[in-house]
Design a protein around this motif. Structure first.
Motif, PDB file in Angstrom:
ATOM      1  N   UNK A  56       0.720  -1.264   0.031  1.00 18.05           N
ATOM      2  CA  UNK A  56      -0.073  -0.014   0.028  1.00 18.05           C
ATOM      3  C   UNK A  56       0.941   1.271   0.081  1.00 18.05           C
ATOM      4  N   UNK A  57       2.083   1.158   0.389  1.00 17.18           N
ATOM      5  CA  UNK A  57       2.963   2.496   0.650  1.00 17.18           C
ATOM      6  C   UNK A  57       3.040   3.021  -0.809  1.00 17.18           C
ATOM      7  N   UNK A  58       3.217   1.870  -2.026  1.00 17.00           N
ATOM      8  CA  UNK A  58       3.558   2.416  -3.437  1.00 17.00           C
ATOM      9  C   UNK A  58       2.124   3.144  -3.672  1.00 17.00           C
ATOM     10  N   UNK A 189      -4.878   1.175   5.212  1.00 23.31           N
ATOM     11  CA  UNK A 189      -4.982   2.375   5.906  1.00 23.31           C
ATOM     12  C   UNK A 189      -3.872   2.856   6.841  1.00 23.31           C
ATOM     13  N   UNK A 190      -2.994   1.909   7.412  1.00 21.71           N
ATOM     14  CA  UNK A 190      -2.109   2.155   8.258  1.00 21.71           C
ATOM     15  C   UNK A 190      -0.904   2.939   7.532  1.00 21.71           C
ATOM     16  N   UNK A 191      -0.346   2.385   6.117  1.00 22.66           N
ATOM     17  CA  UNK A 191       0.403   2.893   5.265  1.00 22.66           C
ATOM     18  C   UNK A 191      -0.065   4.378   4.896  1.00 22.66           C
ATOM     19  N   UNK A 192      -1.561   4.451   4.438  1.00 24.64           N
ATOM     20  CA  UNK A 192      -1.921   6.060   4.220  1.00 24.64           C
ATOM     21  C   UNK A 192      -1.864   6.940   5.523  1.00 24.64           C
ATOM     22  N   UNK A 304      -7.493   7.299   2.111  1.00 26.97           N
ATOM     23  CA  UNK A 304      -7.605   6.598   3.563  1.00 26.97           C
ATOM     24  C   UNK A 304      -9.260   6.108   3.811  1.00 26.97           C
ATOM     25  N   UNK A 305     -10.055   6.825   3.282  1.00 22.51           N
ATOM     26  CA  UNK A 305     -11.438   6.406   3.352  1.00 22.51           C
ATOM     27  C   UNK A 305     -11.683   5.305   2.474  1.00 22.51           C
ATOM     28  N   UNK A 308     -10.432   2.422   4.465  1.00 25.74           N
ATOM     29  CA  UNK A 308     -11.050   2.042   5.518  1.00 25.74           C
ATOM     30  C   UNK A 308     -12.309   1.542   5.232  1.00 25.74           C
ATOM     31  N   UNK A 309     -13.181   1.772   4.032  1.00 24.31           N
ATOM     32  CA  UNK A 309     -14.491   1.357   3.674  1.00 24.31           C
ATOM     33  C   UNK A 309     -14.172  -0.303   3.568  1.00 24.31           C
ATOM     34  N   UNK A 310     -12.983  -0.789   2.753  1.00 32.18           N
ATOM     35  CA  UNK A 310     -12.380  -1.882   2.392  1.00 32.18           C
ATOM     36  C   UNK A 310     -12.230  -2.843   3.658  1.00 32.18           C
TER      37      UNK A 310
END
Length: 500
Positions: A56-58, A189-192, A304-305, A308-310
């Motif tokens: 997710x960082x990428x 979400x953590x990465x974002x 991020x939203x 979070x929904x996922x």
């Protein structure tokens, strides 16, 4: 769990024979050993957050690089950097999958942790005499991280599944999901969130600092469980069911060919959809959110939203897997790709003008993916194979999944350029249909029974087909002493009632 081409006599084990095998495979564990198994579950699965974080960082880094290095970060370079992690993961899943069967789960877990940490440090320090040279160093470092993160799949998942089998059999499925796919999904979400925090601290004018700090933070997660991984106990299943020499791979393929088509095919389709949609989701959002092309914060907030929904889909899948079954849950998830993929794809022009609604539908599509194949494919890959080849078959299935991710990543931008962004969602819907069919025809109906039953069936099949090897890992004196202690301390229900 066996396949249709295997004779019924090799698959159908009588109740008495099964019970005898179960007693042979595992002595009664003590309370201390159960606690050790619970710790092993947590330590095995917890560091999978590294893979979710690194992937997710990428997502945001692709956007950052496009702003910071506008000329140098071409579409070719972007794909190369993104695929470096995938290529490393493919190799890691195959090699570590074999390693954790031959050398043990703990050895494999320690090796993957070291690779992720060293690769993360190199990525953080990436430099070159030119910007292009820096990106090449980043490719190498990300490949090393990918090798370790890919190895986490078979090593962590097999260890977690076997430990859960000993600690709490009836809830093995939900627990497995919550310590494997939940950390993977939560890594997004953590990465974002970390990216946004670092961006707020460093500012939009220090983007080089932002991406380096974010890569460096990725080294922390595997280090938090490194000590506990060194100390984790080896499961009875591995001690009694491993094959360390003369692995009959031809017989394994003959016995599990249908299941391998199912787990490999379903994982390929899932990663073909979810990985590029995850990596390039910020790019999609940046193209429809006003001023997002130059405002990283705005893109990050919408991203991020979306993540979070996922996330709730993971929890729903964990709840459903025991209630409606593993295979049915996975088909429900693939069907979600069909429904939401068609909704977004067919109404893309209108939805893209209403950003909140677009993000909600996009998040729901990703959430159903987590609910179904995201949760179930790893669980099924850990439950459908015998202990002796669990790591190998799991690693092979996961590697085919990452091949799908690499193909999807390679095709993603050409599809957008030549067919339009809406076709990425329509193709996701088509893959959803293919996933339902693969699951229905090739995935076995796993009910969550004791893993030792499959071990007994597999051993019986091997012996009936002329295999002359032996099961069981070579145990050290410490392992043998631990077994004796656990047998001595283990309390049967009758003994416990007499003592009370």
């Amino acid at each position: 769990m066996g396949n249709s081409d295997v004779s019924s006599s090799s698959n159908d084990v009588t109740a008495e024979h099964t019970q005898r095998d179960l007693e042979m495979y595992t002595p009664k564990p003590s309370k201390t050993h159960r606690l050790a198994s619970i710790l092993s579950i947590v330590c095995a699965g917890a560091a999978l957050i590294s893979d979710g974080y690194q992937n997710s960082l990428m997502t945001m880094t692709n956007v950052l690089f496009g702003i910071k290095y506008k000329k140098e970060y071409t579409s070719t370079v972007s794909t190369r950097v993104s695929n470096a992690l995938l290529v490393g993961e493919i190799l890691g899943q195959v090699v570590i999958g074999l390693t954790c069967d031959y050398m043990g789960r703990k050895t494999a877990l320690v090796a993957t942790t070291c690779l992720i940490v060293v690769g993360g440090i190199l990525a953080t320090a990436a430099h070159g005499t030119t910007t292009d040279g820096m990106f090449w160093m980043l490719v190498v470092a990300r490949g090393m991280v990918g090798f370790g993160a890919g190895g986490e799949y078979p090593a962590s998942s097999t260890a977690a599944s076997e430990a859960a089998n000993e600690a709490t059999l009836s809830q093995r499925g939900p627990i497995f999901v919550m310590v494997t796919n939940f950390p993977l999904a939560f890594g997004g979400p953590l990465a974002i969130s970390i990216f946004l925090i670092v961006l707020s601290a460093a500012g939009q004018t220090h983007l080089s600092t932002v991406w380096r700090v974010c890569f460096g933070i990725g080294c922390i997660f595997p280090l938090t469980v490194f000590y506990f991984r060194i100390k984790m106990a080896t499961s009875y299943l591995y001690k009694k069911g491993a094959i360390r020499k003369n692995v009959p791979y031809l017989l394994v393929l003959k016995y599990y060919w249908k299941t391998l088509i199912g787990t490999c095919g379903a994982w390929f389709l899932y990663d073909f959809i979810t990985f590029p949609n995850g990596v390039f989701s910020a790019t999609i959002l940046a193209s429809i959110v006003p001023d997002a092309a130059t405002n990283l914060r705005k893109t990050g907030e919408w991203q991020l939203l979306l993540g979070t929904i996922a996330l709730p889909g993971v929890v729903v899948g964990a709840i459903l897997c025991n209630r409606i079954g593993r295979r049915a849950t996975m088909m429900v998830g693939f069907s979600g790709y069909l429904v939401f993929g068609l909704i977004i794809g067919c109404a893309f022009e209108k939805l893209s003008k209403i950003v909140p609604l677009f993000v909600v539908f996009y998040g729901l599509m990703m959430s159903t993916g987590n609910l179904g194949p995201g949760d179930m494919i790893g669980l099924l890959s850990s439950e459908s194979y015998a202990t002796a080849v669990r790591g190998t078959c799991y690693g092979l299935s996961a590697a085919l999944g990452k091949v799908g991710a690499a193909v999807g990543t390679q095709c993603f931008k050409p599809i957008q350029t030549n067919l339009g962004k809406k076709w990425t969602f329509i193709i996701a819907a088509i893959c959803g249909v293919a996933g339902v069919l693969v699951t229905y025809f090739f995935i076995p109906h796993v009910t969550g029974e004791d893993l030792r039953i499959e071990d007994a069936k597999f051993e019986e099949y091997l012996l009936k087909n002329g295999w002359t090897g032996s099961l069981g890992a070579t145990e050290s004196a410490e392992d043998l002493k631990e077994d004796e202690t656990n047998i001595e301390l283990g309390d049967t229900p009758d003994e416990s009632s007499e003592k009370s």
